[in-house]
Structure formats: structure tokens, C-alpha cells
Design an enzyme around this catalytic site. Structure first.
Site, PDB file in Angstrom:
ATOM      1  N   TYR A 167       0.833  -1.211   0.000  1.00 18.77           N
ATOM      2  CA  TYR A 167       0.000   0.000   0.000  1.00 18.77           C
ATOM      3  C   TYR A 167       0.870   1.266   0.000  1.00 18.77           C
ATOM      4  CZ  TYR A 167      -4.367  -2.520   0.325  1.00 18.77           C
ATOM      5  OH  TYR A 167      -5.441  -3.320   0.033  1.00 18.77           O
ATOM      6  N   ARG A 170       1.775   1.998  -3.484  1.00 16.86           N
ATOM      7  CA  ARG A 170       0.639   2.570  -4.220  1.00 16.86           C
ATOM      8  C   ARG A 170       0.407   4.021  -3.798  1.00 16.86           C
ATOM      9  NH1 ARG A 170      -4.411  -0.814  -3.342  1.00 16.86           N
ATOM     10  NH2 ARG A 170      -5.315   0.785  -4.655  1.00 16.86           N
ATOM     11  N   GLN A 197     -15.687   4.242  -5.049  1.00 17.24           N
ATOM     12  CA  GLN A 197     -14.996   3.080  -4.475  1.00 17.24           C
ATOM     13  C   GLN A 197     -13.493   3.314  -4.509  1.00 17.24           C
ATOM     14  OE1 GLN A 197     -17.019  -0.732  -6.172  1.00 17.24           O
ATOM     15  NE2 GLN A 197     -17.423   0.929  -7.578  1.00 17.24           N
ATOM     16  N   ASN A 198     -13.080   4.424  -5.108  1.00 15.35           N
ATOM     17  CA  ASN A 198     -11.642   4.660  -5.279  1.00 15.35           C
ATOM     18  C   ASN A 198     -11.029   5.208  -3.999  1.00 15.35           C
ATOM     19  OD1 ASN A 198     -12.153   3.844  -7.829  1.00 15.35           O
ATOM     20  ND2 ASN A 198     -12.039   5.865  -8.763  1.00 15.35           N
ATOM     21  N   HIS A 257     -14.672   3.012   0.118  1.00 16.84           N
ATOM     22  CA  HIS A 257     -13.597   2.071   0.452  1.00 16.84           C
ATOM     23  C   HIS A 257     -12.412   2.758   1.130  1.00 16.84           C
ATOM     24  CE1 HIS A 257     -15.176  -1.021  -2.744  1.00 16.84           C
ATOM     25  NE2 HIS A 257     -15.963  -0.895  -1.711  1.00 16.84           N
ATOM     26  N   GLY A 262     -16.841   3.574 -14.697  1.00 15.34           N
ATOM     27  CA  GLY A 262     -15.544   2.960 -14.420  1.00 15.34           C
ATOM     28  C   GLY A 262     -15.546   1.914 -13.332  1.00 15.34           C
ATOM     29  N   SER A 269     -16.545  -2.271 -12.417  1.00 21.55           N
ATOM     30  CA  SER A 269     -16.982  -3.571 -12.937  1.00 21.55           C
ATOM     31  C   SER A 269     -18.319  -3.973 -12.309  1.00 21.55           C
ATOM     32  CB  SER A 269     -15.924  -4.637 -12.635  1.00 21.55           C
ATOM     33  OG  SER A 269     -15.686  -4.685 -11.250  1.00 21.55           O
ATOM     34  N   ASN A 321     -18.607   3.036 -19.445  1.00 21.06           N
ATOM     35  CA  ASN A 321     -17.604   1.975 -19.322  1.00 21.06           C
ATOM     36  C   ASN A 321     -17.295   1.450 -20.726  1.00 21.06           C
ATOM     37  OD1 ASN A 321     -16.221  -0.547 -18.664  1.00 21.06           O
ATOM     38  ND2 ASN A 321     -17.139  -0.381 -16.625  1.00 21.06           N
TER      39      ASN A 321
HETATM   40  P1  OAD Z   1     -12.461  -2.943 -11.390  1.00 19.51           P
HETATM   41  O1  OAD Z   1     -11.027  -3.088 -11.738  1.00 19.51           O
HETATM   42  O2  OAD Z   1     -13.186  -4.149 -10.914  1.00 19.51           O
HETATM   43  O3  OAD Z   1     -13.248  -2.416 -12.663  1.00 19.51           O
HETATM   44  C1  OAD Z   1     -12.770  -1.332 -13.413  1.00 19.51           C
HETATM   45  C2  OAD Z   1     -13.781  -1.062 -14.512  1.00 19.51           C
HETATM   46  O4  OAD Z   1     -13.365   0.106 -15.194  1.00 19.51           O
HETATM   47  C3  OAD Z   1     -13.910  -2.177 -15.569  1.00 19.51           C
HETATM   48  O5  OAD Z   1     -15.282  -2.474 -15.763  1.00 19.51           O
HETATM   49  C4  OAD Z   1     -13.299  -1.552 -16.830  1.00 19.51           C
HETATM   50  O6  OAD Z   1     -13.964  -1.967 -18.019  1.00 19.51           O
HETATM   51  C5  OAD Z   1     -13.548  -0.084 -16.571  1.00 19.51           C
HETATM   52  N1  OAD Z   1     -12.613   0.824 -17.236  1.00 19.51           N
HETATM   53  C6  OAD Z   1     -11.320   0.614 -17.607  1.00 19.51           C
HETATM   54  N2  OAD Z   1     -10.812   1.724 -18.156  1.00 19.51           N
HETATM   55  C7  OAD Z   1     -11.789   2.664 -18.140  1.00 19.51           C
HETATM   56  C8  OAD Z   1     -11.882   4.028 -18.537  1.00 19.51           C
HETATM   57  N3  OAD Z   1     -10.855   4.665 -19.094  1.00 19.51           N
HETATM   58  N4  OAD Z   1     -13.059   4.676 -18.356  1.00 19.51           N
HETATM   59  C9  OAD Z   1     -14.120   4.061 -17.794  1.00 19.51           C
HETATM   60  N5  OAD Z   1     -14.084   2.784 -17.386  1.00 19.51           N
HETATM   61  C10 OAD Z   1     -12.943   2.094 -17.546  1.00 19.51           C
HETATM   62  O7  OAD Z   1     -12.563  -1.737 -10.357  1.00 19.51           O
HETATM   63  P2  OAD Z   1     -13.743  -1.386  -9.354  1.00 19.51           P
HETATM   64  O8  OAD Z   1     -15.069  -1.647  -9.965  1.00 19.51           O
HETATM   65  O9  OAD Z   1     -13.452  -0.038  -8.824  1.00 19.51           O
HETATM   66  O10 OAD Z   1     -11.972  -2.853  -3.501  1.00 19.51           O
HETATM   67  O11 OAD Z   1     -13.488  -2.457  -8.223  1.00 19.51           O
HETATM   68  C11 OAD Z   1     -14.281  -2.410  -7.082  1.00 19.51           C
HETATM   69  C12 OAD Z   1     -13.467  -2.747  -5.874  1.00 19.51           C
HETATM   70  O12 OAD Z   1     -12.802  -3.984  -6.065  1.00 19.51           O
HETATM   71  C13 OAD Z   1     -12.328  -1.788  -5.578  1.00 19.51           C
HETATM   72  O13 OAD Z   1     -12.737  -0.659  -4.857  1.00 19.51           O
HETATM   73  C14 OAD Z   1     -11.393  -2.630  -4.790  1.00 19.51           C
HETATM   74  C15 OAD Z   1     -11.424  -3.865  -5.634  1.00 19.51           C
HETATM   75  O14 OAD Z   1     -11.038  -5.033  -5.053  1.00 19.51           O
HETATM   76  C16 OAD Z   1     -11.204  -3.124  -2.455  1.00 19.51           C
HETATM   77  O15 OAD Z   1      -9.985  -3.110  -2.508  1.00 19.51           O
HETATM   78  C17 OAD Z   1     -11.993  -3.423  -1.233  1.00 19.51           C
END
Ligand code: OAD
Length: 254
Positions: free
Chosen positions: A70, A73, A104-105, A122, A191, A193, A217
Site C-alpha cells: 500500500y 501505491r 470506491q476509489n 472504500h 468505471g 466492474s 464503461n
Molecule cells: P475494477 O477493476 O473491478 O473495474 C474497473 C472497470 O473500469 C472495468 O469495468 C473496466 O472496463 C472499466 N474501465 C477501464 N478503463 C476505463 C476508462 N478509461 N473509463 C471508464 N471505465 C474504464 O474496479 P472497481 O469496480 O473499482 O476494492 O473495483 C471495485 C473494488 O474492487 C475496488 O474498490 C477494490 C477492488 O477489489 C477493495 O480493494 C476493497
């Protein structure tokens, strides 16, 4: 990427919305150079095992390893900046009567772009807290080799103030996001998943209560089929496009 076409009905819905909620995930920061989690190859969870880095058990087993991962990062965040997608969301906040950003960021880029009405579901990587008492700590002595630094009050290890798997989200932040999602007349989901709960349930609450649901997305997600509008483009392109379609130049902020 060039501007993308924004449906007129969507531009009109945003321009006339009274209550807007946005849910963002790692994809919104991808164009700033922050890696996502689940994108094939480039995602953090494609290269690292989350059970070894992002769980309380991992921290118990290898506290120094988790702290260092961390810390790296966190240091990398000093080298990145908000992108046009972050700025567009801050712009929407200034233009609509009621707005909440639920992110969630943990990278703090929304705040740096000017978002104020925000809940960080988060946590935030820039904050450090005591692993025993939860107290936020901003100074500590240099740690022993291979260990996290220790809390200056109780000597427990310090940890990043982020939510790990198997941990609860901050209750106030989640309650506020749920309430606003249920009251929203338009929700933007950008952005993410949409696989990690409880954040992934927020768009369903909004949709269930009658909100217009907009997904931004480049790729399909489990949410895509519930969305009223899907903008298949990077958020750094789609979100500024959405703003300039809803409020064409000449129209002003509220
Ligand atoms: P993910 O990595 O699961 O998903 C990222 C999403 O962003 C995907 O659906 C991509 O298609 C999309 N993406 C990529 N580039 C993009 C762009 N330029 N513009 C728009 N979308 C884009 O990330 P999160 O959904 O944030 O939690 O993940 C959720 C949580 O899972 C995080 O907060 C983290 C992780 O494990 C913890 O650490 C508790």
C-alpha cells in the site's frame, strides 16, 4: 479518442435532473495512470492475489508486506493527476441542485479535481490508521525493517485507512449513498466492474426507485442490461461529452 455521441434524451435528463448520484470505480482513474483491479493483464488483481494483500488475515500473516504494497501505491499517487473524467464529475456537482458522488476509489483524485459532496466507500489511501483502535494517525517513527510503523498511542501496527475484503464499509458513508441512490432521479455509474458489493447494489436501488441509469464503461458489466443509457467509451471522454451536451456552451452553472 474523439468525442462520442450523447443521446439527446440523456442530455435533457441530466440538464433537468434535480438529484444526481454518481458511483465511480477504478476505471475513472485509469486515464490518470492508476491501475484498475480487474482489467485483464493491467489490473492489480491480475498480477497480485487480493487474499494475500487486501484482507485482515493477510495483514496478520504478513503485516510488513501488506504495508509496503500500500505504501508503494500511495507513493505512486503523488505522480498522478485527475483527468477530464474527474473534472467533469466535479462540474456536474456544481450544476445540479443536489448531487452525491459515491466512489470506491481510494486514490483521492476526485477530491483533487474539486468534488466536495462525496463519500469514499472504500476509504482513502492517503490516510493511515491504528489497526487496533482505528484512530487516524499522521506521524509515526521509522519502522523496524520489514514491519509496518507503530501507532504512537498504543504501539499497534499502523495500516492504510482502506476497506479490505471481509471488512465492513464505513457505515455513515454507505447509509448516505444508499439514501441518495434511492432519491436520485439520475444516476451515473462510471468505471466500475459493478461486481463488488455493497457498492454494486447502489445502481439497483436507484433504478428500482425510478432513476434514469447511465453507465460509462468501455466494456460490458453485469449492470449494462439494466442501464437506460450505456456510453461505451473511456470516462475521460464520455463524462466531459455528457457535460457539454447537457449544458452547451452559453448555458451557465447554477
Ligand atoms: P475494477 O477493476 O473491478 O473495474 C474497473 C472497470 O473500469 C472495468 O469495468 C473496466 O472496463 C472499466 N474501465 C477501464 N478503463 C476505463 C476508462 N478509461 N473509463 C471508464 N471505465 C474504464 O474496479 P472497481 O469496480 O473499482 O476494492 O473495483 C471495485 C473494488 O474492487 C475496488 O474498490 C477494490 C477492488 O477489489 C477493495 O480493494 C476493497
Amino acid at each position: 479518442m474523439d468525442a462520442i455521441p450523447i443521446p439527446r434524451t440523456l442530455a435533457a435528463a441530466l440538464a433537468s435532473a434535480r438529484r444526481v448520484v454518481a458511483l465511480t470505480g477504478a476505471g475513472v482513474s485509469a486515464e490518470s495512470g492508476v491501475p484498475t483491479f480487474r482489467d485483464a493483464q493491467t489490473g492489480l488483481w491480475a498480477r497480485f492475489d487480493p487474499r494475500e494483500l487486501a484482507t485482515p488475515a493477510a495483514f496478520e500473516r504478513h503485516p510488513g508486506l501488506v504495508w509496503n504494497w500500500y505504501a508503494e501505491r500511495r507513493e505512486a499517487l503523488g505522480r498522478v493527476s485527475p483527468n477530464p473524467g474527474h473534472y467533469a464529475l466535479a462540474d456536474i456537482e456544481r450544476r445540479v441542485p443536489a448531487f452525491l458522488l459515491a466512489t470506491q476509489n481510494v486514490d483521492g483524485l476526485h477530491g483533487r479535481a474539486g468534488s466536495r459532496a462525496m463519500v469514499e466507500l472504500h476509504g482513502n489511501l492517503a490516510r493511515t490508521r491504528c489497526s487496533r483502535e482505528g484512530r487516524i494517525v499522521s506521524r509515526w517513527d521509522a519502522p523496524r525493517d520489514g514491519e509496518p510503523p507503530r501507532c504512537p498511542h498504543c504501539s499497534a501496527f499502523l495500516r492504510p485507512d482502506v476497506v479490505w475484503f471481509e471488512e465492513m464499509l464505513p457505515a455513515d458513508a454507505l447509509a448516505r449513498a444508499e439514501e441518495e441512490a434511492r432519491r436520485a432521479d439520475l444516476m451515473i455509474v462510471a468505471g466500475t466492474s459493478a461486481e463488488v458489493y455493497p457498492a454494486a447494489a447502489l445502481p439497483r436501488y436507484a433504478k428500482g426507485a425510478g432513476a434514469v441509469l447511465v453507465e460509462v464503461n468501455p466494456h460490458e458489466t453485469p449492470l449494462s442490461r439494466f442501464a437506460d443509457h450505456v456510453l461505451r467509451a473511456p470516462s475521460g471522454v464520455a463524462l466531459p461529452g455528457l457535460v457539454s451536451s447537457a449544458w452547451p456552451v452559453g448555458g451557465g452553472a447554477k
